[in-house]
Design a protein around this motif. Sequence first.
Motif: not given
Length: 328
Positions: A231-252
């Motif tokens: 993620m740091q390598r991407l950010a250092d080159r100006g890439v905007r970073l986001f996360n999408q997750a899925v709500l999953l029973r038994g996982v999160n």
Amino acid sequence: MSTPQWQREWQSSITDPATLIDTLGLDPALLEPAHQAARLFTLRVPQAYLARMRPGDPHDPLLRQVLPLGTETEDTPGFTDDPVGDGASLHAGGVIHKYHGRALLIATGACAINCRYCFRRHFPYAEANASTGQWREALAYLRADPSIEEVILSGGDPLSLNDRRLSQLAEGLAAIPHLRRLRIHSRLPVVLPNRVDEALLDWLTGYHLQPVMVIHANHPNELGEDVAEAMQRLADRGVRLFNQAVLLRGVNDHADTLAGLSERLFTIGVQPYYLHLLDRVEGAAHFEVYETEATTLMRQITARLPGYLLPRLVREVPGEPAKVPIPV
């Protein structure tokens, strides 16, 4: 030219349920159901991701995401092969155009890891693939519609393609005057973080298109220091970073896990973006967390986190002009 390390690691991924179960020291009774489910949707998990799992624990949240289960073979009312209406929005050249101002390219059907809840596990990749014909049909579609300002590369996982092909695509996209942003949806920086190498960074940031990357992590255990470095390598080159997750029973499906995920994402420079309710795809019913449970979880983490760490709870509904927010 030598094969990049990430490709060598991908090629050595575990694809046999027996190997997965034996390596983790799991109950052999899981094997036959796993074989049955894997015949419907293949198993694939890189060794690096496997190494983050707890041996002997069938409830490990990372294992749950990749282990084929017998429940996948059961028919469940309301679960379909195209839960988000991709088919109705599919155009020539593997373009999915649902929302104003942006279009999605199915760059490939390949992934570094086969998540058992994948909403495109039944997608007809052989007939709908933007890379066919060196991207010509997809680029022609985008060129003909000046309302499209953002292109999203998805799949499968677009970063499973080699950098030579992706560079060709980026060059073609950059030549379309009305395009402003290039967004990548990828799980590869999470499961094989060494995919974020100089060759990738060069084509992703080498044009005027503003680069955005949406990674996909569902649990804080997925986000080790190797992912943080990527993620740091991407950010250092100006890439905007986001996360999408899925709500999953038994996982999160626990407030501590969701809060920990947001905290860890922000620590490594990634903005929590979406928390999706499960897309109701055939074979994934055992992962579903009901909307009433989801809103309770969101209220719990809202009481614990600052607003900028809260993902938006959403559901994708076919025919709607955007993701549908779930009131909390």
